[in-house]
Design a protein around this motif. Structure first.
Motif, PDB file in Angstrom:
ATOM      1  N   SER A 130     -12.792  12.237  -7.391  1.00  0.00           N
ATOM      2  CA  SER A 130     -11.499  12.170  -6.465  1.00  0.00           C
ATOM      3  C   SER A 130     -11.044  10.602  -5.903  1.00  0.00           C
ATOM      4  O   SER A 130     -10.063  10.203  -5.922  1.00  0.00           O
ATOM      5  N   ILE A 131     -12.203   9.729  -5.594  1.00  0.00           N
ATOM      6  CA  ILE A 131     -11.950   8.592  -4.942  1.00  0.00           C
ATOM      7  C   ILE A 131     -11.322   7.816  -6.182  1.00  0.00           C
ATOM      8  O   ILE A 131     -10.839   6.679  -5.730  1.00  0.00           O
ATOM      9  N   ARG A 183      -9.312  16.648  -1.046  1.00  0.00           N
ATOM     10  CA  ARG A 183      -9.538  15.228  -0.482  1.00  0.00           C
ATOM     11  C   ARG A 183      -8.552  14.210  -0.835  1.00  0.00           C
ATOM     12  O   ARG A 183      -8.320  13.368  -0.212  1.00  0.00           O
ATOM     13  N   ILE A 184      -8.017  14.678  -1.808  1.00  0.00           N
ATOM     14  CA  ILE A 184      -6.674  13.756  -2.201  1.00  0.00           C
ATOM     15  C   ILE A 184      -5.497  13.909  -0.981  1.00  0.00           C
ATOM     16  O   ILE A 184      -5.028  12.955  -0.711  1.00  0.00           O
ATOM     17  N   GLN A 193      -5.880  14.614   1.785  1.00  0.00           N
ATOM     18  CA  GLN A 193      -6.292  14.084   3.404  1.00  0.00           C
ATOM     19  C   GLN A 193      -6.386  12.580   2.997  1.00  0.00           C
ATOM     20  O   GLN A 193      -5.972  11.803   3.974  1.00  0.00           O
ATOM     21  N   ARG A 194      -6.712  12.162   1.667  1.00  0.00           N
ATOM     22  CA  ARG A 194      -6.569  10.642   1.564  1.00  0.00           C
ATOM     23  C   ARG A 194      -4.959  10.023   1.640  1.00  0.00           C
ATOM     24  O   ARG A 194      -4.706   9.016   2.167  1.00  0.00           O
ATOM     25  N   MET A 195      -3.942  11.105   1.204  1.00  0.00           N
ATOM     26  CA  MET A 195      -2.629  10.595   1.428  1.00  0.00           C
ATOM     27  C   MET A 195      -2.113  10.646   2.777  1.00  0.00           C
ATOM     28  O   MET A 195      -1.151   9.942   3.152  1.00  0.00           O
ATOM     29  N   ARG A 254       0.530   4.078  -2.936  1.00  0.00           N
ATOM     30  CA  ARG A 254       0.288   5.609  -2.567  1.00  0.00           C
ATOM     31  C   ARG A 254       1.243   6.480  -3.040  1.00  0.00           C
ATOM     32  O   ARG A 254       1.163   7.454  -3.421  1.00  0.00           O
ATOM     33  N   ASN A 257      -6.260   7.493 -10.102  1.00  0.00           N
ATOM     34  CA  ASN A 257      -5.458   6.483 -10.102  1.00  0.00           C
ATOM     35  C   ASN A 257      -4.313   6.896 -10.906  1.00  0.00           C
ATOM     36  O   ASN A 257      -4.145   7.763 -11.796  1.00  0.00           O
ATOM     37  N   LYS A 311       0.801  -1.100   0.030  1.00  0.00           N
ATOM     38  CA  LYS A 311       0.114   0.143  -0.135  1.00  0.00           C
ATOM     39  C   LYS A 311       0.841   1.328  -0.080  1.00  0.00           C
ATOM     40  O   LYS A 311       0.528   2.219  -0.620  1.00  0.00           O
ATOM     41  N   THR A 339      -3.776  10.066   5.348  1.00  0.00           N
ATOM     42  CA  THR A 339      -4.642   8.908   6.388  1.00  0.00           C
ATOM     43  C   THR A 339      -3.761   8.024   6.685  1.00  0.00           C
ATOM     44  O   THR A 339      -3.123   7.385   5.495  1.00  0.00           O
TER      45      THR A 339
END
Length: 287
Positions: free
Chosen positions: A253-254, A276-277, A279-281, A181, A257, A177, A283
């Motif tokens: 955004s989800i 959002r990206i 925040q996703r990175m 990422r 890729n 993962k 997490t």
């Protein structure tokens, strides 16, 4: 001595191996090369001039600084715009997401993982026990002068089995993962360094007409395929305006890729999608 003569002849006749190729470039040429990189300096209009010219808000018209170093995890500040190339202020991009060192090996590994994982793997051939046919011995063992056979379902007969053929399976390969990422961060950083990332205030359109998107794309130089990324669900007007254009694709955004970013030469993200990206990175990865 013969080898030295051949080398001397190559250096004197070929521009590719000229000695100037290996000498350091002068400061003026270095500045010209660096000036084509993406800018991270804060631009402010002069007093009395009003807003920024619309030309500065296009990806190919960025003002650049030759002393900027890429891939040092430095926060970047870029102007925001919209489909009319109007000034919408500035936005800060997190350096640990949009300014990481470029590594082609990581991008290659992640793209292989994506393409392998999306294979259906439903290919199937029939073995000798699955082929339709009788199990009776075709003829007696001896006395015919022919080769010995115990079934007509063997691979040497027409309509028989397939030996060692493909069976349904998963083609997915394992990629950690953290590596997946990192691949997304590298792809985003590559688009930023090329000046091919546009940040919009939002992706709202006044109408669903396709001609609005076509006229906007025509004003962009060196752009063949565009990826629009919004934060949440894609609006109905944006879907209708882009569904007939093969060179414009839309993603939430989800769904962003690495392969989609590389497939399109220009990336357009809304302010909500960038947040959002990031925040996703940021997490933590669940183990």
């Amino acid at each position: 001595m013969a080898a030295k003569a051949v080398l001397r002849r190559l250096l004197s006749t070929s521009a590719l191996f000229s000695p100037s190729t290996f000498l350091p470039k002068p400061a003026s040429s270095l500045g010209a090369v660096a000036s084509r990189m993406y800018s991270t300096t804060i631009l402010t209009p002069n007093p009395g001039e009003g807003e920024f010219p619309s030309e500065l808000l296009k990806p190919q018209k960025m003002v650049l600084t030759p002393d900027q170093t890429r891939g040092v995890y430095q926060d970047l500040m870029i102007p925001m715009t919209d489909f009319h190339f109007e000034d919408k202020g500035f936005m800060t991009l997190a350096g640990d997401v949009f300014d990481v060192p470029i590594r082609k090996d990581i991008v290659h590994k992640v793209v292989r993982w994506q393409l392998a994982k999306r294979q259906q793997g439903t290919h199937s051939t029939k073995t000798i026990s699955e082929v339709s046919g009788t199990g009776r011995k075709p003829y007696q063992q001896k006395g015919t002068g022919r080769a010995r056979h115990g079934t007509l379902r063997g691979p040497q007969f027409r309509g028989g089995a397939t030996m060692h053929g493909p069976k349904p399976r998963s083609h997915a390969i394992k990629v950690n993962k953290k590596v997946r990422r990192l691949g997304l961060k590298i792809a985003l950083s590559a688009r930023v360094s090329e000046g091919k990332l546009l940040v919009f205030d939002d992706l709202e359109l006044p109408t669903h007409k396709t001609k609005n998107i076509v006229s906007w794309v025509e004003q962009l130089d060196n752009t063949k395929k565009i990826l629009l990324v919004d934060g949440g669900p894609i609006s109905e007007k944006l879907k209708l305006a882009t569904q007939n254009l093969h060179y414009v694709n839309v993603l939430p955004s989800i769904g962003l890729n690495v392969y989609s970013i590389l497939w399109h030469d220009t990336l357009v993200m809304s302010q909500d999608a960038v947040n959002r990206i990031v925040q996703r990175m940021h997490t933590p990865i669940k183990r």
